[in-house]
Design an enzyme around this catalytic site. Structure first.
Site, mmCIF file in Angstrom:
data_model
loop_
_atom_site.group_PDB
_atom_site.id
_atom_site.type_symbol
_atom_site.label_atom_id
_atom_site.label_comp_id
_atom_site.label_asym_id
_atom_site.label_seq_id
_atom_site.Cartn_x
_atom_site.Cartn_y
_atom_site.Cartn_z
ATOM 1 N N ARG A 213 -29.015 8.124 -26.507
ATOM 2 C CA ARG A 213 -28.877 7.704 -25.220
ATOM 3 C C ARG A 213 -29.937 8.494 -24.502
ATOM 4 N NH1 ARG A 213 -23.550 7.197 -21.562
ATOM 5 N NH2 ARG A 213 -24.490 6.002 -19.625
ATOM 6 N N HIS A 214 -30.417 7.723 -23.332
ATOM 7 C CA HIS A 214 -31.215 8.427 -22.200
ATOM 8 C C HIS A 214 -30.157 9.570 -21.733
ATOM 9 C CE1 HIS A 214 -29.046 6.773 -18.636
ATOM 10 N NE2 HIS A 214 -29.115 5.537 -19.635
ATOM 11 N N ASN A 220 -26.611 7.568 -12.954
ATOM 12 C CA ASN A 220 -25.191 8.093 -13.532
ATOM 13 C C ASN A 220 -24.449 8.801 -12.649
ATOM 14 O OD1 ASN A 220 -26.890 8.078 -16.766
ATOM 15 N ND2 ASN A 220 -25.804 6.268 -16.099
ATOM 16 N N ARG A 261 -35.480 5.860 -17.126
ATOM 17 C CA ARG A 261 -34.596 6.745 -17.877
ATOM 18 C C ARG A 261 -34.915 7.143 -19.391
ATOM 19 N NH1 ARG A 261 -31.928 2.329 -15.978
ATOM 20 N NH2 ARG A 261 -30.073 1.509 -16.980
ATOM 21 N N GLU A 286 -31.514 -2.012 -20.713
ATOM 22 C CA GLU A 286 -30.081 -1.832 -20.398
ATOM 23 C C GLU A 286 -29.602 -3.505 -20.061
ATOM 24 O OE1 GLU A 286 -27.323 -1.479 -21.433
ATOM 25 O OE2 GLU A 286 -26.566 0.451 -20.526
ATOM 26 N N HIS A 355 -29.722 2.794 -24.291
ATOM 27 C CA HIS A 355 -28.797 2.924 -23.045
ATOM 28 C C HIS A 355 -27.544 2.661 -23.570
ATOM 29 C CE1 HIS A 355 -32.114 2.230 -20.055
ATOM 30 N NE2 HIS A 355 -32.588 1.660 -20.922
HETATM 31 O O1 F6P Z 1 -23.252 3.144 -16.295
HETATM 32 C C1 F6P Z 1 -24.610 3.036 -17.071
HETATM 33 C C2 F6P Z 1 -24.832 1.927 -17.996
HETATM 34 O O2 F6P Z 1 -25.993 2.015 -18.561
HETATM 35 C C3 F6P Z 1 -25.099 0.703 -16.763
HETATM 36 O O3 F6P Z 1 -26.362 0.523 -16.457
HETATM 37 C C4 F6P Z 1 -24.517 -0.480 -17.385
HETATM 38 O O4 F6P Z 1 -24.308 -1.449 -16.862
HETATM 39 C C5 F6P Z 1 -23.351 0.188 -18.177
HETATM 40 O O5 F6P Z 1 -23.570 1.411 -18.671
HETATM 41 C C6 F6P Z 1 -22.683 -0.472 -19.605
HETATM 42 O O6 F6P Z 1 -21.600 -0.024 -19.969
HETATM 43 P P1 F6P Z 1 -20.225 -0.897 -19.512
HETATM 44 O O7 F6P Z 1 -20.508 -2.104 -20.374
HETATM 45 O O8 F6P Z 1 -19.041 -0.037 -20.010
HETATM 46 O O9 F6P Z 1 -20.395 -1.202 -18.146
#
Ligand code: F6P
Length: 406
Positions: A213-214, A220, A261, A286, A355
């Site tokens: 992952r980045h 974040n 990222r 992502e 991601h």
């Molecule tokens: O928080 C980082 C991230 O990569 C967001 O850009 C993305 O919306 C999310 O994680 C995805 O994870 P989850 O489905 O748990 O919200």
């Protein structure tokens, strides 16, 4: 001892050599004596630059044709000799695009059964990407990039004119080289090792994949989702640690998404592996959080409580308004992932810098997880998944790379 000739058939850039290599590895691992006879390699060795120009393949170029026929003859003779000695499976890797070429091969290889493996892939975008990859090879080193691309496309055009499917000419399997599917099959006579070959063709072929992952991004830290934020200083150090961890490994390909990222994390890895091709695959971007893009989870809970609740009740099936959900993500991520595998030509040591939601989705292609558990797979930023998946071996491990000094 059963013996078999496998004749590969397919237009250029359709993944024939990758399939040939896969058959070679899979059958060799079964203890069989296998060898690939590749016309392209012989051509590059004997004819060099002359044969990278499209004129060499023009249907009216008799000299070009007779040179290619001579190479085919050298290889088919070697294959015949190999089978007469200890060889069990000879794989003839070339376009073998026309009926007359195949009739010529059949005549020479008539002592043992023959299987035609036709490789197809009609995904125009992928063919273009695959051509881009090929023209970076030494063969086209003397041409400028556009010239090389045009030369290769022209070559494909000439092959298209003479191409016919081998269906009906003997035992035959048509393989979709992107999706690992057998689209058509006919076995008018017994084909040794058929079940093994089938299994190799339909299995995933991931020889060594590092799925990372980045590193930490500015979003974040702020707890925001989506966006296109750069890495933080810690994220950059995580990227450098990842590069240091891989420093003594062969990394031929690094695949990223189109986001900063991911690209910034790939940067130190590619700097320490100048041989690696870095390819951005937009299908690995992502999850699109639609109207929630750039928000914090707490903001969503406050501003759109129904949306927040709906997602927490059924995270897998929830789709962000104007965006995506895990349920809709799967097909695009699978496509991006297959694209990366196809472009890497089955080589081991590929790195994907993805991601959180993307890596969860890629992992779900390998790991059995109930759908509802996929959005919760743990995807840390200081560890990567090492994955091997062939028809003989399934390996899956989460590896921590040395923590950067904060
Ligand atoms: O928080 C980082 C991230 O990569 C967001 O850009 C993305 O919306 C999310 O994680 C995805 O994870 P989850 O489905 O748990 O919200």
């Amino acid at each position: 001892m059963s013996k078999l000739s496998i004749i590969m058939v397919g237009l250029p850039a359709r993944g024939k050599s990758t399939i040939a290599l896969r058959l070679y590895e899979g059958l060799s691992a079964e203890g069989l004596c296998v060898r690939i006879f590749n016309n392209g390699e012989l051509r590059r060795r004997h004819l060099g630059a002359e044969s990278s120009l499209p004129a060499f393949y023009h249907p009216d170029n008799r000299e070009g044709r007779s040179k290619r026929e001579r190479l085919a003859l050298i290889n088919v003779r070697s294959a015949k000799a190999f089978l007469r000695e200890d060889g069990q499976v000879a794989i003839l890797d070339a376009t073998n695009a026309g009926r007359s070429r195949r009739a010529f091969l059949k005549e020479h290889l008539s002592e043992y059964p023959i299987l035609f493996v036709e490789c197809v892939n009609d995904d125009a975008e992928l063919i273009t990407a695959s051509v881009q990859r090929k023209i970076r090879s030494q063969e086209f080193g003397h041409l400028r990039e556009e010239e090389a691309g045009a030369a290769f496309m022209e070559r494909i055009g000439y092959y298209e004119r003479m191409y016919t499917s081998p269906e009906g000419e003997g035992a035959f399997m048509r393989v979709d080289t992107l999706r690992n599917r057998i689209l058509a099959e006919s076995l008018p006579y017994a084909v040794p090792y058929h079940i093994r070959i089938r299994d190799i063709l339909v299995s995933d072929w991931v020889r060594e994949l590092y799925l990372a992952r980045h590193g930490e991004s500015e979003y974040n830290v702020e707890g925001r989702i989506g966006g296109d934020a750069p890495l933080t200083p810690l994220g950059k150090r995580q990227a450098s640690s990842l590069a240091a961890h891989f420093h003594d490994r062969r990394i031929p390909y690094i695949f990223t998404s189109g986001f900063r990222r991911s690209l910034e994390t790939a940067d130190p890895v590619s700097r320490s592996h100048p041989e690696a091709a870095v390819i951005a695959v937009p299908e690995l971007d992502e999850i699109n959080a639609g109207v929630c893009d750039g928000m914090r989870y707490a903001d969503i809970r406050a501003a759109m409580p129904e949306e927040f609740l709906a997602r927490s009740r059924d995270k897998y099936n929830y789709v962000y308004p104007g965006g995506e959900g895990y349920v809709t993500l799967r097909s695009r991520v699978e496509r991006g992932f297959r694209k990366a595998l196809f472009l890497s030509g089955g080589q081991p040591g590929i790195v994907i810098i993805g991601h959180q939601a993307i890596n969860r989705t890629i992992l779900s292609l390998f790991l059995f997880r109930r759908k509802e558990d996929v959005p919760y797979i743990y995807v840390p930023q200081n560890q990567y998944f090492h994955i091997v998946a062939t028809h003989q071996k399934k390996l899956f491990e989460l590896i921590r790379f040395k923590e950067p000094l904060i």
